[in-house]
Design a protein around this motif. Structure first.
Motif, PDB file in Angstrom:
ATOM      1  N   THR A  54       4.721  -5.704  -8.905  1.00 43.30           N
ATOM      2  CA  THR A  54       3.019  -6.206  -8.618  1.00 43.30           C
ATOM      3  C   THR A  54       2.895  -6.939  -7.628  1.00 43.30           C
ATOM      4  O   THR A  54       1.791  -7.001  -6.880  1.00 43.30           O
ATOM      5  CB  THR A  54       2.837  -6.646  -9.868  1.00 43.30           C
ATOM      6  N   HIS A  55       3.709  -7.715  -7.449  1.00 35.60           N
ATOM      7  CA  HIS A  55       3.509  -9.021  -6.086  1.00 35.60           C
ATOM      8  C   HIS A  55       3.651  -8.427  -4.875  1.00 35.60           C
ATOM      9  O   HIS A  55       3.167  -8.280  -4.003  1.00 35.60           O
ATOM     10  CB  HIS A  55       4.344 -10.029  -6.060  1.00 35.60           C
ATOM     11  N   LEU A  56       4.532  -7.070  -4.979  1.00 36.37           N
ATOM     12  CA  LEU A  56       4.697  -6.325  -3.663  1.00 36.37           C
ATOM     13  C   LEU A  56       3.780  -5.084  -3.057  1.00 36.37           C
ATOM     14  O   LEU A  56       3.575  -5.305  -2.438  1.00 36.37           O
ATOM     15  CB  LEU A  56       6.298  -6.172  -4.214  1.00 36.37           C
ATOM     16  N   GLU A  57       3.446  -4.981  -4.836  1.00 38.39           N
ATOM     17  CA  GLU A  57       2.441  -3.982  -4.086  1.00 38.39           C
ATOM     18  C   GLU A  57       0.469  -4.160  -3.638  1.00 38.39           C
ATOM     19  O   GLU A  57       0.321  -3.777  -3.463  1.00 38.39           O
ATOM     20  CB  GLU A  57       1.918  -3.406  -5.056  1.00 38.39           C
ATOM     21  N   GLN A  58       0.382  -5.774  -4.339  1.00 39.91           N
ATOM     22  CA  GLN A  58      -0.519  -5.910  -3.928  1.00 39.91           C
ATOM     23  C   GLN A  58      -0.733  -7.029  -2.900  1.00 39.91           C
ATOM     24  O   GLN A  58      -1.531  -7.971  -2.568  1.00 39.91           O
ATOM     25  CB  GLN A  58      -0.997  -7.301  -5.107  1.00 39.91           C
ATOM     26  N   GLY A  59       0.352  -7.447  -1.785  1.00 44.33           N
ATOM     27  CA  GLY A  59       0.874  -7.865  -0.685  1.00 44.33           C
ATOM     28  C   GLY A  59       0.931  -9.358  -1.051  1.00 44.33           C
ATOM     29  O   GLY A  59       1.004 -10.427   0.137  1.00 44.33           O
ATOM     30  N   GLN A  60       1.232 -10.277  -2.210  1.00 45.93           N
ATOM     31  CA  GLN A  60       1.488 -11.327  -1.947  1.00 45.93           C
ATOM     32  C   GLN A  60       3.310 -11.774  -1.867  1.00 45.93           C
ATOM     33  O   GLN A  60       3.604 -13.186  -1.741  1.00 45.93           O
ATOM     34  CB  GLN A  60       1.202 -11.712  -3.847  1.00 45.93           C
ATOM     35  N   ARG A  61       3.904 -10.439  -1.858  1.00 43.51           N
ATOM     36  CA  ARG A  61       5.628 -11.016  -1.637  1.00 43.51           C
ATOM     37  C   ARG A  61       5.342  -9.414  -0.224  1.00 43.51           C
ATOM     38  O   ARG A  61       5.349  -8.468  -0.290  1.00 43.51           O
ATOM     39  CB  ARG A  61       6.418 -10.551  -2.467  1.00 43.51           C
ATOM     40  N   ASP A  62       5.763  -9.912   0.888  1.00 43.14           N
ATOM     41  CA  ASP A  62       5.714  -8.979   2.025  1.00 43.14           C
ATOM     42  C   ASP A  62       6.929  -8.588   2.727  1.00 43.14           C
ATOM     43  O   ASP A  62       7.374  -7.830   3.630  1.00 43.14           O
ATOM     44  CB  ASP A  62       4.821  -8.755   2.626  1.00 43.14           C
ATOM     45  N   ARG A  63       8.245  -9.322   2.108  1.00 45.24           N
ATOM     46  CA  ARG A  63       9.679  -9.247   3.147  1.00 45.24           C
ATOM     47  C   ARG A  63      10.264  -9.198   1.585  1.00 45.24           C
ATOM     48  O   ARG A  63      11.050 -10.391   1.921  1.00 45.24           O
ATOM     49  CB  ARG A  63       9.636 -10.463   3.839  1.00 45.24           C
TER      50      ARG A  63
ATOM     51  N   GLN B 278       0.809  -1.181   0.156  1.00 50.10           N
ATOM     52  CA  GLN B 278       0.208  -0.090   0.118  1.00 50.10           C
ATOM     53  C   GLN B 278       0.758   0.927   0.029  1.00 50.10           C
ATOM     54  O   GLN B 278       0.439   2.581  -0.451  1.00 50.10           O
ATOM     55  CB  GLN B 278      -0.579  -0.436   1.016  1.00 50.10           C
ATOM     56  N   LEU B 279       2.200   0.673   1.163  1.00 52.08           N
ATOM     57  CA  LEU B 279       2.689   2.546   0.889  1.00 52.08           C
ATOM     58  C   LEU B 279       3.570   2.858  -0.360  1.00 52.08           C
ATOM     59  O   LEU B 279       3.234   3.484  -0.773  1.00 52.08           O
ATOM     60  CB  LEU B 279       3.607   2.280   2.178  1.00 52.08           C
ATOM     61  N   LEU B 280       4.479   1.791  -0.540  1.00 51.20           N
ATOM     62  CA  LEU B 280       4.827   1.986  -2.174  1.00 51.20           C
ATOM     63  C   LEU B 280       4.805   1.986  -3.213  1.00 51.20           C
ATOM     64  O   LEU B 280       4.434   2.848  -4.334  1.00 51.20           O
ATOM     65  CB  LEU B 280       5.179   0.052  -2.807  1.00 51.20           C
ATOM     66  N   ARG B 281       2.739   1.612  -3.785  1.00 61.29           N
ATOM     67  CA  ARG B 281       1.679   1.892  -4.749  1.00 61.29           C
ATOM     68  C   ARG B 281       1.889   3.696  -3.987  1.00 61.29           C
ATOM     69  O   ARG B 281       1.817   4.424  -4.829  1.00 61.29           O
ATOM     70  CB  ARG B 281       0.602   1.041  -4.093  1.00 61.29           C
ATOM     71  N   GLN B 282       1.887   3.947  -3.142  1.00 66.44           N
ATOM     72  CA  GLN B 282       1.442   5.465  -2.598  1.00 66.44           C
ATOM     73  C   GLN B 282       2.382   6.370  -3.204  1.00 66.44           C
ATOM     74  O   GLN B 282       2.295   7.638  -3.594  1.00 66.44           O
ATOM     75  CB  GLN B 282       1.118   5.721  -0.657  1.00 66.44           C
ATOM     76  N   LEU B 283       3.801   5.555  -2.672  1.00 71.49           N
ATOM     77  CA  LEU B 283       5.134   6.577  -3.276  1.00 71.49           C
ATOM     78  C   LEU B 283       4.626   7.063  -4.761  1.00 71.49           C
ATOM     79  O   LEU B 283       5.223   7.978  -4.840  1.00 71.49           O
ATOM     80  CB  LEU B 283       5.999   5.370  -2.352  1.00 71.49           C
ATOM     81  N   ARG B 284       5.076   5.208  -5.259  1.00 69.95           N
ATOM     82  CA  ARG B 284       4.954   5.729  -6.537  1.00 69.95           C
ATOM     83  C   ARG B 284       4.193   6.546  -7.503  1.00 69.95           C
ATOM     84  O   ARG B 284       4.925   7.407  -8.626  1.00 69.95           O
ATOM     85  CB  ARG B 284       4.593   4.130  -7.120  1.00 69.95           C
ATOM     86  N   ASP B 285       2.415   6.386  -7.015  1.00 69.33           N
ATOM     87  CA  ASP B 285       1.656   7.319  -7.475  1.00 69.33           C
ATOM     88  C   ASP B 285       2.533   8.720  -7.265  1.00 69.33           C
ATOM     89  O   ASP B 285       1.047  10.132  -8.143  1.00 69.33           O
ATOM     90  CB  ASP B 285       0.140   7.206  -6.838  1.00 69.33           C
ATOM     91  N   ALA B 286       2.402   8.542  -6.060  1.00 64.96           N
ATOM     92  CA  ALA B 286       2.291  10.628  -5.745  1.00 64.96           C
ATOM     93  C   ALA B 286       3.777  11.238  -6.600  1.00 64.96           C
ATOM     94  O   ALA B 286       3.752  12.110  -6.954  1.00 64.96           O
ATOM     95  CB  ALA B 286       2.784  10.581  -4.196  1.00 64.96           C
TER      96      ALA B 286
END
Length: 260
Positions: A48-57, A20-28
């Motif tokens: 895409t997987h990072l932003e969708q929460g399919q990878r979080d580490r 969520q934060l990564l997508r927000q920073l990218r969109d900004a």
């Protein structure tokens, strides 16, 4: 309110996520997923997987590369930088130097010290290094500014015994509070190095051997003596954690209120 915003408000609040934060920073910054991924050296599908929460580490190197590319458009704030690393499970673990922590004492924080006068006030790090203090603190505890560290002053400077009316009690409290604070650090290498450094003082070693820990002081006054006049003054002393975005948990604030 837009239709999209209305739809978002229909769902209950959710915990923050890295994606969520990564997508927000990218969109900004108006950067496409493909552009950011290519510049950071990862695939668009991975991002895409990072932003969708399919990878979080993600690894530290991946986060560093993403941050570097985001910074080229608009530099992340200290708050955004810390929040991103926290969500990625990559919280800062390096040991800051005294100079780095002193740099965290902002002009506003220095002004706050001035506002506490004529009551003594100071900032310390968890190793009991003095980071900043007001004139009242410097006057009430002569020699401490020169030593730069509470333990070195207490156990290595004879002035401390002239100033601290209840020196034995205060020495015990200093050592037990240090044990309590450092016990929550997971005993990293710097912990052992610190104890070795303070272990040059025989009285410190004796008190440390008792294995006593404390996490605050009872509401007993601190009694300080003016070595020049012999006048004794009583203070209520309180300690608080101070906000530091870069080094959370490393800085504490000490305030002494004079008792009439």
């Amino acid at each position: 309110m837009t239709v999209q915003q209305t739809a978002e408000h229909e769902y209950p609040p959710q915990p923050p996520t890295l994606g969520q934060l990564l997508r927000q920073l990218r969109d900004a910054r108006q950067i496409s997923r493909e552009r950011l991924a290519f510049a950071a050296g990862v695939s668009a599908s991975y991002l895409t997987h990072l932003e969708q929460g399919q990878r979080d580490r993600p690894t530290h190197s991946v986060v560093k590369a993403l941050v570097q590319q985001l910074d080229t458009v608009i530099e992340l704030s200290d708050t955004e930088h810390r929040h991103l690393h926290d969500l990625a499970g990559l919280a800062e673990t390096s040991v800051p130097t005294v100079a780095q922590l002193q740099a965290e004492i902002t002009p506003e924080m220095h002004h706050g010290l001035t506002l506490h006068s004529p009551n003594p006030a100071a900032y310390f790090d968890v190793r009991l290094n003095l980071l900043a203090c007001n004139n009242a603190y410097d006057t009430a505890l002569p020699g401490l500014t020169g030593e730069g560290n509470w333990v070195r002053w207490m156990f290595g400077n004879e002035l401390s015994k002239q100033v601290m009316v209840d020196w034995e009690q205060e020495a015990w409290l200093a050592v037990s509070r240090l044990r309590g604070i450092l016990g929550g650090s997971g005993s990293p290498d710097w912990f052992a190095e610190l104890i070795t450094e303070y272990g040059v003082y025989p009285h410190f070693r004796r008190l440390w051997a008792h294995n006593a820990a404390s996490f605050g002081r009872a509401q007993t006054p601190v009694r300080l003596r003016d070595p020049a006049t012999g006048e004794c003054t009583r203070y209520y002393s309180q300690s608080f954690g101070a906000l530091s975005i870069r080094y959370p948990g490393w800085i504490g604030f000490v305030s002494c209120l004079r008792i009439p």
